[in-house]
Scaffold this motif. Structure first.
Motif, PDB file in Angstrom:
ATOM      1  N   LEU A   2       0.849  -1.180   0.000  1.00 44.78           N
ATOM      2  CA  LEU A   2       0.000   0.000   0.000  1.00 44.78           C
ATOM      3  C   LEU A   2       0.887   1.232   0.000  1.00 44.78           C
ATOM      4  N   GLN A   3       0.511   2.216  -0.780  1.00 48.36           N
ATOM      5  CA  GLN A   3       1.297   3.445  -0.889  1.00 48.36           C
ATOM      6  C   GLN A   3       0.347   4.631  -0.836  1.00 48.36           C
ATOM      7  N   ALA A   4       0.398   5.368   0.272  1.00 48.79           N
ATOM      8  CA  ALA A   4      -0.491   6.518   0.446  1.00 48.79           C
ATOM      9  C   ALA A   4       0.162   7.789  -0.073  1.00 48.79           C
ATOM     10  N   SER A   5      -0.655   8.689  -0.587  1.00 45.89           N
ATOM     11  CA  SER A   5      -0.149   9.970  -1.085  1.00 45.89           C
ATOM     12  C   SER A   5      -1.266  11.005  -1.035  1.00 45.89           C
TER      13      SER A   5
ATOM     14  N   GLY B 268      -9.259   0.434   4.527  1.00 48.68           N
ATOM     15  CA  GLY B 268      -9.665   1.551   5.358  1.00 48.68           C
ATOM     16  C   GLY B 268      -8.612   2.629   5.464  1.00 48.68           C
ATOM     17  N   TRP B 269      -9.029   3.728   6.039  1.00 44.85           N
ATOM     18  CA  TRP B 269      -8.146   4.838   6.362  1.00 44.85           C
ATOM     19  C   TRP B 269      -8.192   5.082   7.867  1.00 44.85           C
ATOM     20  N   PHE B 270      -7.028   5.291   8.420  1.00 44.32           N
ATOM     21  CA  PHE B 270      -6.898   5.648   9.821  1.00 44.32           C
ATOM     22  C   PHE B 270      -6.049   6.918   9.894  1.00 44.32           C
ATOM     23  N   ARG B 271      -6.056   7.549  11.059  1.00 38.83           N
ATOM     24  CA  ARG B 271      -5.188   8.701  11.234  1.00 38.83           C
ATOM     25  C   ARG B 271      -4.648   8.712  12.659  1.00 38.83           C
TER      26      ARG B 271
ATOM     27  N   ALA C 176      -4.980   1.089   5.043  1.00 43.28           N
ATOM     28  CA  ALA C 176      -4.763  -0.241   5.581  1.00 43.28           C
ATOM     29  C   ALA C 176      -5.681  -1.237   4.892  1.00 43.28           C
ATOM     30  N   ALA C 177      -5.302  -2.502   4.963  1.00 35.57           N
ATOM     31  CA  ALA C 177      -6.094  -3.554   4.327  1.00 35.57           C
ATOM     32  C   ALA C 177      -6.172  -4.763   5.253  1.00 35.57           C
ATOM     33  N   ARG C 178      -7.292  -5.464   5.182  1.00 38.50           N
ATOM     34  CA  ARG C 178      -7.466  -6.713   5.920  1.00 38.50           C
ATOM     35  C   ARG C 178      -8.258  -7.672   5.054  1.00 38.50           C
TER      36      ARG C 178
ATOM     37  N   LYS D  40     -11.005  -1.290  14.223  1.00 38.09           N
ATOM     38  CA  LYS D  40      -9.862  -1.544  15.092  1.00 38.09           C
ATOM     39  C   LYS D  40      -8.580  -1.667  14.275  1.00 38.09           C
ATOM     40  N   PRO D  41      -7.591  -0.844  14.532  1.00 39.85           N
ATOM     41  CA  PRO D  41      -6.328  -0.939  13.793  1.00 39.85           C
ATOM     42  C   PRO D  41      -5.698  -2.325  13.863  1.00 39.85           C
ATOM     43  N   ASP D  42      -5.834  -3.003  14.994  1.00 40.00           N
ATOM     44  CA  ASP D  42      -5.208  -4.314  15.155  1.00 40.00           C
ATOM     45  C   ASP D  42      -5.794  -5.372  14.228  1.00 40.00           C
ATOM     46  N   ASP D  43      -6.974  -5.104  13.679  1.00 42.61           N
ATOM     47  CA  ASP D  43      -7.605  -6.073  12.777  1.00 42.61           C
ATOM     48  C   ASP D  43      -7.090  -5.959  11.348  1.00 42.61           C
ATOM     49  N   TYR D  44      -6.260  -4.963  11.090  1.00 39.48           N
ATOM     50  CA  TYR D  44      -5.735  -4.764   9.736  1.00 39.48           C
ATOM     51  C   TYR D  44      -4.325  -5.322   9.648  1.00 39.48           C
TER      52      TYR D  44
END
Length: 125
Positions: A3-6, A34-37, A96-98, A108-112
């Protein structure tokens, strides 16, 4: 999975910004994304997610009505359109991807399992 965010940058309050996350083609079909911050000194926060079929999208309460997540399989990107930006939106944004074959999501970030490197969004008042 890569994944490459920009698309991050400096914007004035009330302005708009569009983030993009390029993913490897094999990712798109069977992964929820998803997107997290994360702002300095704060925990990583759920922003938005889209299920693998693209039928459903989900948003954190703080961005609902202002942000829109979308996926373009032709371009292999997950985009986050951000409108009416506020100073409190300032953070490093991560895609992020899951692996998920359902039409649900997880905040939940931990699920990705897979993460991009992050892109900084700064909203000035």
């Amino acid at each position: 999975v890569q994944l490459q965010a920009s698309g991050g940058g400096l914007v004035q309050a009330g302005g708009s910004l569009r983030l993009s996350c390029a993913y490897s083609r094999r990712t798109g079909g069977s992964y929820a994304m998803g997107w997290f911050r994360q702002a300095p000194g704060k925990e990583r926060e759920f922003v938005a997610a889209i299920c693998w079929s693209r039928i459903n999208t989900y948003y954190g309460d703080s961005v609902k009505g202002r942000f829109t997540i979308s996926r373009d399989d032709a371009k292999s990107t997950i985009d986050l359109q951000m409108m009416s930006l506020k100073p409190e939106d300032t953070a490093v944004y991560y895609c992020a991807a899951r692996r998920d074959y359902s039409d649900g999501y997880s905040p939940k970030p931990d699920d990705y399992n897979y993460w991009g490197q992050g892109t900084l969004v700064t909203v000035s008042s």
